[in-house]
Design a protein around this motif. Structure first.
Motif, PDB file in Angstrom:
ATOM      1  N   CYS A 126      -3.040   2.808   5.531  1.00  0.00           N
ATOM      2  CA  CYS A 126      -3.142   1.368   5.314  1.00  0.00           C
ATOM      3  C   CYS A 126      -3.935   0.666   6.431  1.00  0.00           C
ATOM      4  O   CYS A 126      -3.872  -0.547   6.552  1.00  0.00           O
ATOM      5  CB  CYS A 126      -1.751   0.745   5.226  1.00  0.00           C
ATOM      6  SG  CYS A 126      -0.779   1.411   3.867  1.00  0.00           S
ATOM      7  N   GLY A 127      -4.626   1.446   7.262  1.00  0.00           N
ATOM      8  CA  GLY A 127      -5.386   0.859   8.359  1.00  0.00           C
ATOM      9  C   GLY A 127      -6.482  -0.053   7.851  1.00  0.00           C
ATOM     10  O   GLY A 127      -7.007   0.135   6.768  1.00  0.00           O
ATOM     11  N   GLU A 128      -6.800  -1.046   8.629  1.00  0.00           N
ATOM     12  CA  GLU A 128      -7.814  -2.003   8.205  1.00  0.00           C
ATOM     13  C   GLU A 128      -9.048  -1.906   9.085  1.00  0.00           C
ATOM     14  O   GLU A 128      -9.903  -2.750   9.052  1.00  0.00           O
ATOM     15  CB  GLU A 128      -7.261  -3.423   8.317  1.00  0.00           C
ATOM     16  CG  GLU A 128      -6.031  -3.650   7.487  1.00  0.00           C
ATOM     17  CD  GLU A 128      -5.229  -4.826   8.022  1.00  0.00           C
ATOM     18  OE1 GLU A 128      -4.907  -4.835   9.226  1.00  0.00           O
ATOM     19  OE2 GLU A 128      -4.963  -5.732   7.243  1.00  0.00           O
ATOM     20  N   GLY A 138       0.565  -6.375   4.367  1.00  0.00           N
ATOM     21  CA  GLY A 138       0.748  -4.931   4.400  1.00  0.00           C
ATOM     22  C   GLY A 138       0.904  -4.423   5.814  1.00  0.00           C
ATOM     23  O   GLY A 138       0.681  -5.150   6.775  1.00  0.00           O
ATOM     24  N   CYS A 139       1.309  -3.142   5.956  1.00  0.00           N
ATOM     25  CA  CYS A 139       1.706  -2.626   7.268  1.00  0.00           C
ATOM     26  C   CYS A 139       0.524  -2.436   8.206  1.00  0.00           C
ATOM     27  O   CYS A 139       0.674  -2.526   9.413  1.00  0.00           O
ATOM     28  CB  CYS A 139       2.493  -1.327   7.095  1.00  0.00           C
ATOM     29  SG  CYS A 139       1.487   0.117   6.708  1.00  0.00           S
ATOM     30  N   GLY A 147       0.819  -1.221   0.000  1.00  0.00           N
ATOM     31  CA  GLY A 147       0.000   0.000   0.000  1.00  0.00           C
ATOM     32  C   GLY A 147       0.846   1.262   0.000  1.00  0.00           C
ATOM     33  O   GLY A 147       0.805   2.050  -0.937  1.00  0.00           O
ATOM     34  N   CYS A 148       1.626   1.457   1.064  1.00  0.00           N
ATOM     35  CA  CYS A 148       2.378   2.717   1.221  1.00  0.00           C
ATOM     36  C   CYS A 148       3.850   2.558   0.852  1.00  0.00           C
ATOM     37  O   CYS A 148       4.605   3.511   0.881  1.00  0.00           O
ATOM     38  CB  CYS A 148       2.252   3.231   2.651  1.00  0.00           C
ATOM     39  SG  CYS A 148       3.020   2.145   3.878  1.00  0.00           S
ATOM     40  N   ARG A 149       4.258   1.358   0.503  1.00  0.00           N
ATOM     41  CA  ARG A 149       5.627   1.043   0.070  1.00  0.00           C
ATOM     42  C   ARG A 149       6.657   1.205   1.174  1.00  0.00           C
ATOM     43  O   ARG A 149       7.857   1.179   0.933  1.00  0.00           O
ATOM     44  CB  ARG A 149       6.049   1.909  -1.133  1.00  0.00           C
ATOM     45  CG  ARG A 149       5.127   1.682  -2.304  1.00  0.00           C
ATOM     46  CD  ARG A 149       5.563   2.423  -3.554  1.00  0.00           C
ATOM     47  NE  ARG A 149       4.658   2.084  -4.656  1.00  0.00           N
ATOM     48  CZ  ARG A 149       4.733   0.970  -5.356  1.00  0.00           C
ATOM     49  NH1 ARG A 149       5.694   0.108  -5.103  1.00  0.00           N
ATOM     50  NH2 ARG A 149       3.866   0.714  -6.316  1.00  0.00           N
TER      51      ARG A 149
END
Ligand SMILES: [Zn+2]
Length: 395
Positions: free
Chosen positions: A51-53, A43-44, A30-32
């Motif tokens: 990038c929150g889920e 992902g982080c 997502g944010c690399r």
């Protein structure tokens, strides 16, 4: 840690140290950015980099047993104490020796060392520190995980190095897993910018759990040779956030309680009264300016909430005083604290009523319950029954 070389060195030491502790490095699609994980490849999950889920731990496992805050604290304290952390607390929330109106974070354990040249306290400390942060007030009740008062569960150490910092992270990981948190959900992300707090520079390492920010792990280092404090390790979590994650409950607020109000959505009122009770327990007296004004402002906001009446306020205040007493010894006992909170809410109700009636009155006249206040107005013939009925909104 001022120059890019030192920052890269920090990253290198951190990566190597976390690898030794069993964390692996991932690159977020997502944010690399690089993140560290126990066991995840998705992902982080850091909401700060988009990038929150969102609270994916909610309802994750069927039939999770309810774990009250006291039990969560007991489990975690046991892990920290077994690895050499000493429990302490900043008893005086209103201390004039601190640099803010109220204690806002456990790291203020080192205020005297940083600002008044006190001898540096050695060793590793664990604090379950009640804190007040009124700058979050506008968002309270509108966003999960936000409170104007909360317990900052943190570990602190002065003059520690990277090995100490990693020891803190190891203890935190053990404490969170001991609670039953899922290793798959834990991730660490490093903020790209170098930040400063006074003469200390640091980068923030965010600790997230299924995309929800639980806390920050910071290693602050002195930027010059004048300070006796060379570094501070400050690993601080929102304790109530941890309690929420451990319970996998529907909402953060349902664990703030008391349930009859929390479960039906009176989150803002509960938060305001809870913060007032913490401050009243610390001996804060309402006033028109200074820190006492904060109390007055909280009462005003509580009155503006639906359900902000005396009986509800009293019940929430009693519940809150018992909660805070689990973390520090309030200076003012329960009955007196509750009375002070209710009296200030009543005062604001009376002020609002007088304003609606167009009465000019001075501060001293607003005491007593709304019942007593209205009786006084009628007895002294300042208003008649018809005017009072109209002001109260009856047809
Ligand atoms: Zn990311």
């Amino acid at each position: 840690m001022d120059d890019p070389g030192a920052t890269a060195a920090f990253d290198g030491e951190l990566s190597a140290g976390l690898r030794d502790l069993g964390w692996t490095t991932g690159s977020c699609s997502g944010c690399r950015r690089t993140y560290f994980t126990r066991n995840r490849a998705e992902g982080c999950g850091d909401p700060r980099s988009g990038c929150g889920e969102w609270y994916r731990f909610v309802g994750r496992r069927a039939g999770v047993r309810h774990r009250p805050a006291a039990e969560v604290l007991g489990v975690m304290t046991g892990v920290f104490e077994a690895t050499g952390f000493r429990r302490t607390v900043l008893e005086n929330l209103l201390s004039a020796a601190r640099d803010t109106f109220f204690v806002v974070a456990g790291v203020q354990l080192f205020d005297d060392e940083l600002h008044r040249g006190a001898q540096v306290k050695e060793g590793r400390y664990l604090l379950a520190q009640p804190c007040v942060r009124v700058r979050t007030l506008a968002r309270v009740g509108r966003k999960e995980g936000i409170s104007s008062s909360f317990v900052n569960l943190c570990t602190e150490q002065a003059n520690g190095d990277m090995a100490d910092y990693l020891a803190h992270l190891r203890a935190w990981t053990a404490a969170l897993l001991a609670l039953g948190l899922d290793a798959d959900g834990l991730a660490l992300t490093v903020e790209p910018d170098l930040r400063r707090r006074g003469e200390l520079a640091f980068r923030t390492v965010n600790v997230t759990y299924f995309g929800f920010e639980l806390g920050e792990a910071i290693l602050l280092r002195a930027t010059n040779d004048r300070l006796a404090v060379r570094s501070i390790i400050d690993v601080g979590f929102g304790f109530e956030r941890i309690v929420w994650a451990a319970n996998e409950a529907d909402s953060y607020f349902s664990l703030i309680g008391p349930m009859p109000y929390a479960l039906v959505g009176h989150h803002r009122l509960v938060d305001l009264v809870r913060t007032m009770t913490l401050l009243a327990g610390a001996g804060l007296v309402p006033a028109n300016k200074g820190r006492g004004h904060v109390m007055r402002r909280l009462a005003q906001l509580a009155c503006a909430e639906p359900e902000g009446s005396g009986a509800v306020v009293e019940e929430v205040a009693r519940h809150s005083h018992a909660y805070w007493s689990g973390f520090l010894r309030p200076r003012v006992a329960a009955a007196e604290s509750v009375r002070a909170v209710v009296a200030e809410v009543h005062r604001n109700e009376n002020v609002a009523l007088a304003r609606r009636l167009g009465l000019r009155m001075t501060g001293a006249d607003f005491g007593g319950s709304p019942e007593e206040f209205m009786t006084g107005l009628l007895r002294s013939r300042r208003v008649d029954l018809a005017a009072l009925r109209a002001a109260l909104g009856s047809p």
